[in-house]
Design a protein around this motif. Sequence first.
Motif, PDB file in Angstrom:
ATOM      1  N   ILE A  23       0.736  -1.098  -0.044  1.00 56.29           N
ATOM      2  CA  ILE A  23       0.019   0.056   0.016  1.00 56.29           C
ATOM      3  C   ILE A  23       0.783   1.231   0.101  1.00 56.29           C
ATOM      4  O   ILE A  23       1.382   1.598   0.898  1.00 56.29           O
ATOM      5  CB  ILE A  23      -0.857  -0.062   1.112  1.00 56.29           C
ATOM      6  N   PRO A  24       1.222   1.775  -1.180  1.00 51.59           N
ATOM      7  CA  PRO A  24       2.051   2.969  -1.194  1.00 51.59           C
ATOM      8  C   PRO A  24       1.421   4.114  -0.193  1.00 51.59           C
ATOM      9  O   PRO A  24       0.301   4.523  -0.129  1.00 51.59           O
ATOM     10  CB  PRO A  24       1.969   3.367  -2.557  1.00 51.59           C
ATOM     11  N   ASN A  25       2.335   4.820   0.432  1.00 51.45           N
ATOM     12  CA  ASN A  25       2.306   5.880   1.298  1.00 51.45           C
ATOM     13  C   ASN A  25       1.416   7.000   0.734  1.00 51.45           C
ATOM     14  O   ASN A  25       0.409   7.506   1.127  1.00 51.45           O
ATOM     15  CB  ASN A  25       3.425   6.435   1.991  1.00 51.45           C
ATOM     16  N   ALA A  26       1.749   7.190  -0.631  1.00 45.00           N
ATOM     17  CA  ALA A  26       1.190   8.329  -1.321  1.00 45.00           C
ATOM     18  C   ALA A  26      -0.305   8.102  -1.428  1.00 45.00           C
ATOM     19  O   ALA A  26      -1.260   8.968  -1.406  1.00 45.00           O
ATOM     20  CB  ALA A  26       1.676   8.557  -2.470  1.00 45.00           C
ATOM     21  N   MET A  27      -0.723   6.917  -1.616  1.00 48.73           N
ATOM     22  CA  MET A  27      -2.241   6.441  -1.371  1.00 48.73           C
ATOM     23  C   MET A  27      -3.033   6.695  -0.001  1.00 48.73           C
ATOM     24  O   MET A  27      -4.179   6.906  -0.129  1.00 48.73           O
ATOM     25  CB  MET A  27      -2.379   5.045  -2.052  1.00 48.73           C
ATOM     26  N   VAL A  28      -2.292   6.373   0.915  1.00 52.18           N
ATOM     27  CA  VAL A  28      -3.029   6.304   2.286  1.00 52.18           C
ATOM     28  C   VAL A  28      -2.942   7.379   3.236  1.00 52.18           C
ATOM     29  O   VAL A  28      -3.805   7.544   4.017  1.00 52.18           O
ATOM     30  CB  VAL A  28      -2.525   4.887   2.820  1.00 52.18           C
ATOM     31  N   TRP A  29      -1.729   8.039   2.837  1.00 56.12           N
ATOM     32  CA  TRP A  29      -1.768   9.361   3.772  1.00 56.12           C
ATOM     33  C   TRP A  29      -2.755  10.303   3.669  1.00 56.12           C
ATOM     34  O   TRP A  29      -2.968  10.962   4.691  1.00 56.12           O
ATOM     35  CB  TRP A  29      -0.370   9.879   3.539  1.00 56.12           C
ATOM     36  N   PRO A  30      -3.349  10.581   2.582  1.00 55.66           N
ATOM     37  CA  PRO A  30      -4.362  11.517   2.614  1.00 55.66           C
ATOM     38  C   PRO A  30      -5.659  11.258   3.475  1.00 55.66           C
ATOM     39  O   PRO A  30      -6.194  11.908   4.001  1.00 55.66           O
ATOM     40  CB  PRO A  30      -4.836  11.623   0.985  1.00 55.66           C
ATOM     41  N   GLY A  31      -6.068   9.976   3.377  1.00 51.46           N
ATOM     42  CA  GLY A  31      -6.963   9.484   4.287  1.00 51.46           C
ATOM     43  C   GLY A  31      -6.621   9.400   5.622  1.00 51.46           C
ATOM     44  O   GLY A  31      -7.443   9.895   6.348  1.00 51.46           O
ATOM     45  N   PHE A  32      -5.610   9.134   5.914  1.00 43.53           N
ATOM     46  CA  PHE A  32      -5.104   9.256   7.380  1.00 43.53           C
ATOM     47  C   PHE A  32      -5.030  10.497   7.977  1.00 43.53           C
ATOM     48  O   PHE A  32      -5.515  10.842   9.238  1.00 43.53           O
ATOM     49  CB  PHE A  32      -3.391   8.516   7.414  1.00 43.53           C
ATOM     50  N   CYS A  33      -4.494  11.442   7.064  1.00 47.41           N
ATOM     51  CA  CYS A  33      -4.424  12.683   7.703  1.00 47.41           C
ATOM     52  C   CYS A  33      -5.776  13.398   7.697  1.00 47.41           C
ATOM     53  O   CYS A  33      -6.124  14.187   8.568  1.00 47.41           O
ATOM     54  CB  CYS A  33      -3.517  13.819   6.426  1.00 47.41           C
TER      55      CYS A  33
END
Length: 131
Positions: A23-33
């Motif tokens: 799961i690339p960070n670029a994909m998951v960070w927006p939702g996490f933030c």
Amino acid sequence: MAEPAILLWLLTIAVTDACTRRIPNAMVWPGFCAVAVVAVAQPAVGLAAAAAATPYLLTFTVGWCGGGDVKLAFACGGLALRWDTAMIMVACASLVALMIALVSIGRRGSTGGHAHAPALVGALIVVSDLA
């Protein structure tokens, strides 16, 4: 209005993880933030996110899942909105992952590890009203 975009984002992550087992960070960070920001104003969302992420964080420390799974669990927990719904989501995703692992035991070409994002995203869709 945001539900279709969130659903598309989640499905993209699930398919990416299923195909690449990452799961690339670029994909998951927006939702996490986004969940982290909402949690400041709505503590129940933060509690749900923490409740969902905690089992993944514990399994990450022993090498049973990746960091992307932890971040995705946090985001999905926040999307579940309630801590009890988040825990049901985690339990459902774990049950599905266990069934997949049991079915694949002994299969030729099985490497032992499986993508968990599809199970987690599917469980979120089942327990929430994103569908």
